[in-house]
Enzyme design. Structure first.
Site, short mmCIF file in Angstrom:
data_model
loop_
_atom_site.label_atom_id
_atom_site.label_comp_id
_atom_site.label_asym_id
_atom_site.label_seq_id
_atom_site.Cartn_x
_atom_site.Cartn_y
_atom_site.Cartn_z
N HIS A 49 0.85 -1.19 0.00
CA HIS A 49 0.00 0.00 0.00
C HIS A 49 0.89 1.24 0.00
O HIS A 49 1.97 1.24 0.56
CB HIS A 49 -0.93 -0.02 1.21
CG HIS A 49 -1.80 -1.24 1.23
ND1 HIS A 49 -2.89 -1.39 0.41
CD2 HIS A 49 -1.70 -2.40 1.94
CE1 HIS A 49 -3.44 -2.57 0.62
NE2 HIS A 49 -2.74 -3.20 1.54
N GLY A 50 0.43 2.28 -0.64
CA GLY A 50 1.21 3.51 -0.74
C GLY A 50 1.82 3.69 -2.11
O GLY A 50 2.52 4.67 -2.36
N CYS A 51 1.57 2.75 -3.00
CA CYS A 51 2.04 2.84 -4.39
C CYS A 51 0.84 3.14 -5.28
O CYS A 51 -0.23 2.58 -5.07
CB CYS A 51 2.67 1.53 -4.84
SG CYS A 51 4.10 1.03 -3.90
N GLN A 52 1.03 4.01 -6.26
CA GLN A 52 -0.05 4.25 -7.22
C GLN A 52 -0.28 3.03 -8.09
O GLN A 52 -1.39 2.74 -8.48
CB GLN A 52 0.28 5.45 -8.11
CG GLN A 52 0.02 6.77 -7.45
CD GLN A 52 0.17 7.91 -8.44
OE1 GLN A 52 0.88 7.82 -9.43
NE2 GLN A 52 -0.51 9.01 -8.15
N SER A 53 0.80 2.32 -8.41
CA SER A 53 0.72 1.10 -9.21
C SER A 53 0.36 -0.06 -8.30
O SER A 53 0.48 0.02 -7.08
CB SER A 53 2.07 0.81 -9.86
OG SER A 53 2.53 1.93 -10.55
#
Length: 138
Positions: A49-53
């Site tokens: 979590h915390g990634c746009q991808s």
């Protein structure tokens, strides 16, 4: 992970790139060298979590206590950055990972200043997740 270079060779190869376009292409190539992630490992438990991808990282301890990392992303650059992180943590125990700071390596590669803010945040999210999981295994 035989197809990936060690830390020192990574740095040498990176500094040999003539410009940032070549460096991005090298990062993408590193991501392409990662082993395929099993489809069943693409699950919420392994999601970063915390990634746009979309990013999945699997961490397992082998019989010798060494952490083996596998992962995948739907974005080529992110998958390449994941490969860079995996190279830096290669052949480490969980305790080694918890205590090893990858940031000086990123500084040597001048990586941070050439990533978009969202990619930098995603990279930090990957590192935090790996270190947090390693802390539970050490």
């Amino acid at each position: 992970m035989a197809a990936l270079p060690d830390k020192e060779k990574l740095l040498r190869n990176f500094t040999r790139c003539a410009n940032w376009e070549e460096k991005y292409l090298y990062i993408i190539e590193l991501g392409q060298r990662l082993a395929e992630l099993n489809p069943q490992d693409r699950n919420p438990q392994n999601t970063i979590h915390g990634c746009q991808s979309q990013v999945w990282i699997v961490m397992r301890r082998n019989a010798n206590g060494i952490i083996e990392l596998q992962g995948d992303s739907d974005a080529a650059i992110v998958k390449g950055l994941m490969a860079v992180v995996f190279i830096l943590y290669h052949q480490m125990t969980a305790q080694d990972i918890v205590h090893f700071d990858v940031r000086p390596w990123f500084e040597k590669m001048a990586l941070a200043q050439h990533l978009t803010p969202s990619r930098s945040q995603g990279l930090e999210a990957m590192i935090r997740a790996i270190r947090a999981k390693a802390a539970t295994l050490s």
